[in-house]
Scaffold this motif. Structure first.
Motif, PDB file in Angstrom:
ATOM      1  N   MET A   1       0.821  -1.208   0.000  1.00  0.00           N
ATOM      2  CA  MET A   1       0.000   0.000   0.000  1.00  0.00           C
ATOM      3  C   MET A   1       0.858   1.262   0.000  1.00  0.00           C
ATOM      4  SD  MET A   1      -2.675   1.346   2.899  1.00  0.00           S
ATOM      5  CE  MET A   1      -1.331   1.564   4.068  1.00  0.00           C
ATOM      6  N   PHE A   2       1.883   1.306   0.871  1.00  0.00           N
ATOM      7  CA  PHE A   2       2.649   2.541   1.003  1.00  0.00           C
ATOM      8  C   PHE A   2       3.456   2.874  -0.257  1.00  0.00           C
ATOM      9  CE2 PHE A   2       1.759   2.154   5.555  1.00  0.00           C
ATOM     10  CZ  PHE A   2       1.455   3.478   5.847  1.00  0.00           C
ATOM     11  N   PRO A   3       4.193   1.935  -0.882  1.00  0.00           N
ATOM     12  CA  PRO A   3       4.898   2.315  -2.121  1.00  0.00           C
ATOM     13  C   PRO A   3       3.940   2.743  -3.226  1.00  0.00           C
ATOM     14  CG  PRO A   3       5.046  -0.058  -1.743  1.00  0.00           C
ATOM     15  CD  PRO A   3       4.531   0.559  -0.490  1.00  0.00           C
ATOM     16  N   ASN A   4       2.757   2.099  -3.295  1.00  0.00           N
ATOM     17  CA  ASN A   4       1.764   2.499  -4.302  1.00  0.00           C
ATOM     18  C   ASN A   4       1.299   3.924  -4.074  1.00  0.00           C
ATOM     19  OD1 ASN A   4       0.208  -0.801  -4.379  1.00  0.00           O
ATOM     20  ND2 ASN A   4       1.995  -0.031  -5.454  1.00  0.00           N
ATOM     21  N   ARG A   5       0.987   4.263  -2.835  1.00  0.00           N
ATOM     22  CA  ARG A   5       0.467   5.609  -2.540  1.00  0.00           C
ATOM     23  C   ARG A   5       1.545   6.675  -2.698  1.00  0.00           C
ATOM     24  NH1 ARG A   5      -4.104   5.502   2.243  1.00  0.00           N
ATOM     25  NH2 ARG A   5      -5.315   3.745   1.448  1.00  0.00           N
ATOM     26  N   ILE A   6       2.783   6.343  -2.354  1.00  0.00           N
ATOM     27  CA  ILE A   6       3.872   7.314  -2.507  1.00  0.00           C
ATOM     28  C   ILE A   6       4.080   7.639  -3.982  1.00  0.00           C
ATOM     29  CG2 ILE A   6       6.364   7.632  -2.247  1.00  0.00           C
ATOM     30  CD1 ILE A   6       6.125   5.987   0.368  1.00  0.00           C
ATOM     31  N   LEU A   7       4.099   6.604  -4.834  1.00  0.00           N
ATOM     32  CA  LEU A   7       4.270   6.845  -6.270  1.00  0.00           C
ATOM     33  C   LEU A   7       3.090   7.603  -6.849  1.00  0.00           C
ATOM     34  CD1 LEU A   7       5.783   3.465  -7.524  1.00  0.00           C
ATOM     35  CD2 LEU A   7       6.961   5.631  -7.211  1.00  0.00           C
ATOM     36  N   ALA A   8       1.882   7.280  -6.367  1.00  0.00           N
ATOM     37  CA  ALA A   8       0.683   7.937  -6.897  1.00  0.00           C
ATOM     38  C   ALA A   8       0.672   9.430  -6.578  1.00  0.00           C
ATOM     39  CB  ALA A   8      -0.570   7.265  -6.340  1.00  0.00           C
ATOM     40  N   GLN A   9       1.397   9.847  -5.512  1.00  0.00           N
ATOM     41  CA  GLN A   9       1.425  11.253  -5.120  1.00  0.00           C
ATOM     42  C   GLN A   9       2.381  12.077  -5.979  1.00  0.00           C
ATOM     43  OE1 GLN A   9      -0.413  12.826  -2.886  1.00  0.00           O
ATOM     44  NE2 GLN A   9      -1.495  11.018  -2.148  1.00  0.00           N
ATOM     45  N   LEU A  10       3.232  11.397  -6.760  1.00  0.00           N
ATOM     46  CA  LEU A  10       4.194  12.123  -7.580  1.00  0.00           C
ATOM     47  C   LEU A  10       3.484  12.796  -8.747  1.00  0.00           C
ATOM     48  CD1 LEU A  10       7.148   9.577  -7.704  1.00  0.00           C
ATOM     49  CD2 LEU A  10       6.902  11.569  -6.225  1.00  0.00           C
ATOM     50  N   ASN A  11       3.905  13.998  -9.044  1.00  0.00           N
ATOM     51  CA  ASN A  11       3.319  14.763 -10.145  1.00  0.00           C
ATOM     52  C   ASN A  11       3.694  14.116 -11.471  1.00  0.00           C
ATOM     53  OD1 ASN A  11       2.461  16.633 -11.997  1.00  0.00           O
ATOM     54  ND2 ASN A  11       3.219  18.397 -10.849  1.00  0.00           N
ATOM     55  N   GLU A  12       2.713  13.925 -12.352  1.00  0.00           N
ATOM     56  CA  GLU A  12       2.967  13.302 -13.653  1.00  0.00           C
ATOM     57  C   GLU A  12       3.841  14.168 -14.547  1.00  0.00           C
ATOM     58  OE1 GLU A  12      -0.735  12.385 -15.394  1.00  0.00           O
ATOM     59  OE2 GLU A  12      -1.256  10.821 -13.955  1.00  0.00           O
ATOM     60  N   ASP A  13       3.933  15.485 -14.237  1.00  0.00           N
ATOM     61  CA  ASP A  13       4.719  16.386 -15.078  1.00  0.00           C
ATOM     62  C   ASP A  13       6.154  16.545 -14.582  1.00  0.00           C
ATOM     63  OD1 ASP A  13       2.545  16.894 -16.706  1.00  0.00           O
ATOM     64  OD2 ASP A  13       1.814  18.499 -15.415  1.00  0.00           O
ATOM     65  N   LEU A  14       6.569  15.733 -13.613  1.00  0.00           N
ATOM     66  CA  LEU A  14       7.925  15.840 -13.099  1.00  0.00           C
ATOM     67  C   LEU A  14       8.949  15.531 -14.184  1.00  0.00           C
ATOM     68  CD1 LEU A  14       7.891  14.259  -9.521  1.00  0.00           C
ATOM     69  CD2 LEU A  14       8.350  16.626 -10.119  1.00  0.00           C
ATOM     70  N   VAL A  15      10.082  16.205 -14.095  1.00  0.00           N
ATOM     71  CA  VAL A  15      11.186  15.995 -15.034  1.00  0.00           C
ATOM     72  C   VAL A  15      12.445  15.705 -14.225  1.00  0.00           C
ATOM     73  CG1 VAL A  15      12.623  17.071 -16.797  1.00  0.00           C
ATOM     74  CG2 VAL A  15      10.171  17.465 -16.794  1.00  0.00           C
ATOM     75  N   HIS A  16      13.207  14.711 -14.649  1.00  0.00           N
ATOM     76  CA  HIS A  16      14.462  14.376 -13.977  1.00  0.00           C
ATOM     77  C   HIS A  16      15.609  15.032 -14.722  1.00  0.00           C
ATOM     78  CE1 HIS A  16      17.223  11.891 -11.559  1.00  0.00           C
ATOM     79  NE2 HIS A  16      17.966  11.876 -12.662  1.00  0.00           N
ATOM     80  N   ILE A  17      16.414  15.799 -14.008  1.00  0.00           N
ATOM     81  CA  ILE A  17      17.591  16.428 -14.586  1.00  0.00           C
ATOM     82  C   ILE A  17      18.741  15.428 -14.535  1.00  0.00           C
ATOM     83  CG2 ILE A  17      19.114  18.417 -14.511  1.00  0.00           C
ATOM     84  CD1 ILE A  17      16.163  19.068 -15.025  1.00  0.00           C
ATOM     85  N   VAL A  18      19.297  15.116 -15.691  1.00  0.00           N
ATOM     86  CA  VAL A  18      20.348  14.108 -15.797  1.00  0.00           C
ATOM     87  C   VAL A  18      21.710  14.803 -15.791  1.00  0.00           C
ATOM     88  CG1 VAL A  18      21.245  12.172 -17.121  1.00  0.00           C
ATOM     89  CG2 VAL A  18      18.797  12.657 -17.136  1.00  0.00           C
ATOM     90  N   TYR A  19      22.521  14.488 -14.776  1.00  0.00           N
ATOM     91  CA  TYR A  19      23.846  15.077 -14.631  1.00  0.00           C
ATOM     92  C   TYR A  19      24.919  14.171 -15.249  1.00  0.00           C
ATOM     93  CZ  TYR A  19      21.818  18.458 -11.420  1.00  0.00           C
ATOM     94  OH  TYR A  19      21.071  19.453 -10.879  1.00  0.00           O
ATOM     95  N   PRO A  20      26.140  14.715 -15.426  1.00  0.00           N
ATOM     96  CA  PRO A  20      27.199  13.910 -16.036  1.00  0.00           C
ATOM     97  C   PRO A  20      27.502  12.614 -15.295  1.00  0.00           C
ATOM     98  CG  PRO A  20      27.813  16.220 -16.066  1.00  0.00           C
ATOM     99  CD  PRO A  20      26.550  16.125 -15.281  1.00  0.00           C
ATOM    100  N   ASP A  21      27.419  12.604 -13.941  1.00  0.00           N
ATOM    101  CA  ASP A  21      27.741  11.385 -13.214  1.00  0.00           C
ATOM    102  C   ASP A  21      26.733  10.271 -13.502  1.00  0.00           C
ATOM    103  OD1 ASP A  21      25.788  12.854 -11.862  1.00  0.00           O
ATOM    104  OD2 ASP A  21      26.165  11.772 -10.001  1.00  0.00           O
ATOM    105  N   GLU A  22      25.453  10.653 -13.761  1.00  0.00           N
ATOM    106  CA  GLU A  22      24.443   9.650 -14.088  1.00  0.00           C
ATOM    107  C   GLU A  22      24.666   9.101 -15.497  1.00  0.00           C
ATOM    108  OE1 GLU A  22      20.734  11.303 -11.415  1.00  0.00           O
ATOM    109  OE2 GLU A  22      21.104  12.184 -13.377  1.00  0.00           O
ATOM    110  N   LYS A  23      25.047   9.989 -16.413  1.00  0.00           N
ATOM    111  CA  LYS A  23      25.391   9.520 -17.763  1.00  0.00           C
ATOM    112  C   LYS A  23      26.601   8.589 -17.697  1.00  0.00           C
ATOM    113  CE  LYS A  23      23.861  13.800 -20.005  1.00  0.00           C
ATOM    114  NZ  LYS A  23      24.284  14.929 -20.839  1.00  0.00           N
TER     115      LYS A  23
END
Length: 566
Positions: free
Chosen positions: A57-79
């Motif tokens: 229940m808790f992981p489902n509700r936490i994900l459901a609270q995230l805004n659908e328009d969120l954008v992840h900024i990708v930094y050089p270390d992640e690349k």
């Protein structure tokens, strides 16, 4: 070509190339967020089904609270981590191939080959082994280059050189633009839209037993997560203390298995939504990898700046706030003031930049402009997708009229007839001072009309090409007959006959060519008719004359119809 013109051509070509590179070079992939089933530490008497339900229940509700328009900024270390993971995966595959080739080479000694054939086969295997070794060496060299490049890019990002320097002069910015134009690594920081695992916030990631055994930092766990397409994984622990629940969530990023953040919250099970919302708000910064953004607000007229209430993502900002700091990403901002229309918009704010937002508040007093359709088709005016206010009509009114509310910019709308055919129109702001504007709608399917005009145009073009055949045929015969007559071996009457025929065929070809051009113009006009029609001002006297003219036309049509019925 003048020097000024050459300079313009060169700059235009450079800017076009830069725009194309940016358009096709952006990373359009998704940054996938998933969650595994949380570990639930419950009393021994707890029903296992209830425990499993709470753990999901808790992981489902936490994900459901995230805004659908969120954008992840990708930094050089992640690349870098992604590139190193791909290279490591390739190296492991090459190592397995190398091991197989070594075993294959050693097994050659067990076969009853002749000395010459054995040497040939061993040489062939040695060549294959050398190729694999070269690939592994190239892979290792590329991994080293990726590491060095990542270090360099991280230094640039830390110094803020991935954005244009607002304080630099135009000459320096032009140098930066031209330098980065041919640098494929100019975009050190990119962005990806955030998506859910299996495109479903309630989908639970299930790692293999082997991955669970070795933990989040192991290659086995990393392999399972990356294979599932997950970039950010939420894990957690739920502990029951009487009526209260302690929820602890950890955020891991893959490839790499790096722990980015750990948050926690306490509450009653009845307040599960509050717990989930609190945790998701704490996680947004980590999941989006947001950079700070400065918003400078300017309100017009100035005397309203202390009265306007500013909402950022539905959160009321402190009074008299003119500078707001937030994180990069999509934000909704609204401006509310008593007696004035509410203003607002949503926008993606890029991190590490400063934005100036200028707002001109508009009084709630509504202004209208009258619009009339000069085509005698019953229908309805729409403005910005909203039905316009119809004006009362009398028996002699043959045109549809409506009142349309005036905004601060041009009005875009449609007139839709009762038969369902629509005509787009727009009213520019410079016509708002007029009392009445007019359009002329169509009562037919514009797409069918364009297809019809295109077919007719193609037919006229075909007719024109066909008409050229007899023209060239008669011209050739006329040319030969004229040369024969001039040489004294042909008759004048024969040359004159072919000349007359050629002139007739030429006249026909000219007529067909004129028809083709005429139909081409009609086709282009039909295609342009899909564009919004610009409204034109019309005076009361002009409108009255048009009504009288249309009434006479309708009266004549009715008389003709009655005669035909008799």
């Amino acid at each position: 070509m003048t020097k000024k013109y050459r300079t313009f051509v060169i700059l235009f070509s450079l800017l076009t190339f830069c725009a194309a590179t940016h358009l096709f070079g952006d990373d359009t992939s998704k940054w996938v967020v998933g969650a595994e089933r949380f570990k639930y530490v419950s009393p021994a008497s707890e029903d296992p089904a209830v425990a499993n339900g709470i753990a999901e229940m808790f992981p489902n509700r936490i994900l459901a609270q995230l805004n659908e328009d969120l954008v992840h900024i990708v930094y050089p270390d992640e690349k870098r981590e992604q590139a190193l993971y791909d290279l490591r995966k390739t190296r492991l595959s090459l190592f397995l191939q190398l091991s197989a080739e070594y075993k294959k080479r050693d097994s050659l000694m067990l076969n009853a080959y002749s000395k010459r054939k054995l040497a040939s086969k061993i040489k062939q295997e040695e060549k294959t082994i050398k190729e694999i070794q070269d690939k592994i060496a190239a892979n290792l060299k590329e991994a080293d280059e990726v590491m060095q490049k990542s270090v360099h890019e991280e230094l640039l990002v830390q110094r803020g050189l991935f954005n244009e320097n607002e304080n630099a002069g135009n000459a320096e910015n032009l140098k930066r633009m031209v330098r980065n134009m041919f640098n494929r690594d100019a975009d050190l920081v990119t962005s990806r839209n955030i998506a859910f695992y299996k495109d479903d916030p309630i989908a639970i990631f299930e790692p293999s037993e082997e991955a669970k055994k070795y933990g989040y930092s192991s290659y086995e766990y990393e392999r399972d997560v990356v294979t599932a397409g997950i970039n950010t994984l939420l894990t957690g622990t739920i502990t029951n203390y009487g009526q209260y629940f302690f929820v602890s969530v950890e955020v891991y990023e893959f490839p790499g298995g790096k722990l980015n953040q750990a948050v926690s919250e306490v509450g009653l099970i009845d307040n599960a939504d509050m717990i989930s919302t609190s945790i998701s708000h704490q996680l947004i910064k980590t999941i989006s990898n947001g950079l700070p953004v400065d918003l400078e607000i300017a309100i017009e007229p100035l005397y309203l700046k202390d009265q306007v209430r500013i909402y950022l993502d539905d959160d009321l900002q402190p009074p008299k706030m003119t500078n707001i700091k937030t994180l990069s990403g999509v934000h909704a901002i609204r401006f509310v003031c008593d007696g004035y229309r509410e203003m607002g918009t949503s926008y993606f704010f890029e991190g590490n930049r400063k934005y100036k937002i200028e707002v001109t508040m508009q009084s709630e007093t509504e202004l209208f402009i009258d619009a009339v359709n000069l085509a005698p088709f019953p229908g309805r005016f729409y403005a910005a997708g909203v039905p316009a206010q119809k004006l009362p009509s009398s028996e002699d009114d043959v045109f549809e009229q409506a009142k349309i509310r005036i905004d601060d910019t041009q009005i875009l709308g449609q007139f839709i007839t009762e038969d369902g055919y629509s005509t787009n129109y727009y009213i520019p702001a410079n016509l708002f001072n007029n009392s009445t504007v007019a359009i002329k709608s169509n009562n037919y399917d514009i797409n069918d009309y364009i297809d019809k005009r295109r077919r007719i145009m193609y037919g006229s073009y075909t007719l024109f090409i066909i008409s050229m055949i007899p023209y060239f045929y008669t011209y050739g015969n006329y040319y030969n007959a004229a040369n024969a007559y001039n040489a004294g071996v042909g008759s004048y009457e024969d040359a004159l006959t072919w000349q007359t025929r050629n002139q007739i065929c030429g006249g026909v070809a000219i007529g067909c060519g004129s028809l083709c051009i005429f139909e081409l113009i009609r086709y282009l006009k039909a295609v342009n008719s899909v564009l919004p029609q610009k409204a034109k001002p019309v005076t009361a006297s002009e409108l009255k004359k048009k009504k009288q003219k249309e009434l006479k036309k309708l009266e004549k049509q009715n008389k003709t119809k009655q005669k035909e019925e008799k």
